[in-house]
Design an enzyme around this catalytic site. Structure first.
Site, short mmCIF file in Angstrom:
data_model
loop_
_atom_site.label_atom_id
_atom_site.label_comp_id
_atom_site.label_asym_id
_atom_site.label_seq_id
_atom_site.Cartn_x
_atom_site.Cartn_y
_atom_site.Cartn_z
N SER A 154 -7.57 37.01 16.90
CA SER A 154 -8.34 38.22 17.19
C SER A 154 -8.58 38.71 16.33
CB SER A 154 -7.49 38.97 18.45
OG SER A 154 -8.56 40.13 18.82
N TYR A 168 -0.31 43.83 21.23
CA TYR A 168 -1.28 42.70 21.45
C TYR A 168 -1.94 42.53 20.04
CZ TYR A 168 -5.56 39.97 22.73
OH TYR A 168 -6.21 39.21 22.24
#
Ligand code: NAP
Length: 259
Positions: A154, A168
């Site tokens: 990501s 995350y």
């Protein structure tokens, strides 16, 4: 003939496992791969109807696909998942480590141990366990014919996701490190390992963070003034899996609209 290429790589059917492929980026990847002739395993954790719909769509296009339920954070389930691919689709040539999750937006001091363990498990342990099974099948060290792995990281690994989910973002940082380390570990064994780093993509994952409309809120501030589509990420993944990327390993392809 280049003797450093894995044997018979050109003659075998491409067999791809996409983790978390019932919806979102994983589903778009499975659908595109099916259209490109891959035999596709659509892994899912809970939503059987969604995974079955992806399989049906691949088959409707003349492709071969199979849905397999497995939680990729559990060793026994991952072993069963890969054994099913062996038996039903043939020798694995490609893995997309796509399954991943996030939780409610908050600051770091609000995150507890249980949440950290869940975030590490789904975003780090899962890709490690699946990569382990893939290497054991693909590596020339174990008699395999090589292959390609794409990790879905990501842009968060670069941005840190302050005030939303630093946990995350840190997990995706671990995915980036694993991508580099594993790529170098197996570079001489016929396996390429790369990652895509999506930015803000229109999927259900933002609802898990408590803000289903997050992409539309943030989009006006993005360089391209819009969020991305899962299909745009799938194109990047399929490129990295393909022979067109045959000299790329340990690299990152940002699919983040310039962010
Ligand atoms: P999504 O729409 O929430 O879909 C996630 C998929 O992963 C679902 O099919 C889910 O299966 C599956 N899954 C979750 N945990 C699993 C587990 N333990 N075992 C097996 N399957 C599991 O997510 P997405 O947005 O497409 O995200 C896909 C990947 O892209 C993730 O790694 C995410 O971190 C990354 N990413 C997304 C964005 C974005 O903006 N969307 C940006 C950057 C990176 P069930 O439905 O069966 O539970």
């Amino acid at each position: 003939m280049d003797s450093s290429l894995p044997p018979a790589a050109a003659d075998r059917p491409e067999v791809l496992l996409v983790t978390g492929a019932g919806r979102g980026i994983g589903a778009a990847t499975a659908l595109l791969a099916g259209r490109r002739g891959y035999r596709v395993c659509v892994n899912y954790r809970a939503d059987e109807a969604a995974a079955t719909a992806v399989v049906d769509a691949v088959r409707a296009g003349g492709g071969t696909a199979l849905a397999v339920r497995a939680d990729v954070t559990r060793t026994a389930e991952v072993e069963r998942l890969f054994a099913t691919v062996d038996a039903e689709l043939g020798p694995l040539t490609a893995l997309v480590n796509n399954a991943g999750t996030l939780e409610k937006q908050c600051r770091l001091e609000e995150i507890d141990e249980d949440r950290l363990n869940r975030i590490w498990a789904s975003n780090i342990t899962g890709p490690f366990l699946c990569a382990k099974q893939a290497v054991r099948r693909m590596s020339t060290r174990y008699g395999g014919c090589g292959g390609a792995i794409v990790n879905v990281s990501s842009a968060a690994s670069r941005l840190g996701s302050p005030n939303e989910y630093v946990d995350y973002a840190a997990a995706k940082g671990a995915v980036d490190s694993m991508t580099r380390g594993l790529a170098l570990e197996v570079a001489a064994e016929g396996i390429r390992v790369n990652a895509v780093r999506p930015g803000l993509i229109h999927t259900d994952i933002h609802a898990l963070g408590g803000e289903p409309g997050r992409v539309d809120r943030v989009a006006p501030g993005l360089p391209m003034r819009r969020g991305g589509r899962p299909e745009e990420v799938a194109e990047a993944i399929l490129y990295l899996l393909s022979p067109a990327a045959s000299y790329s390993t340990g690299t990152f392809l940002d699919v983040s609209g310039g962010r």
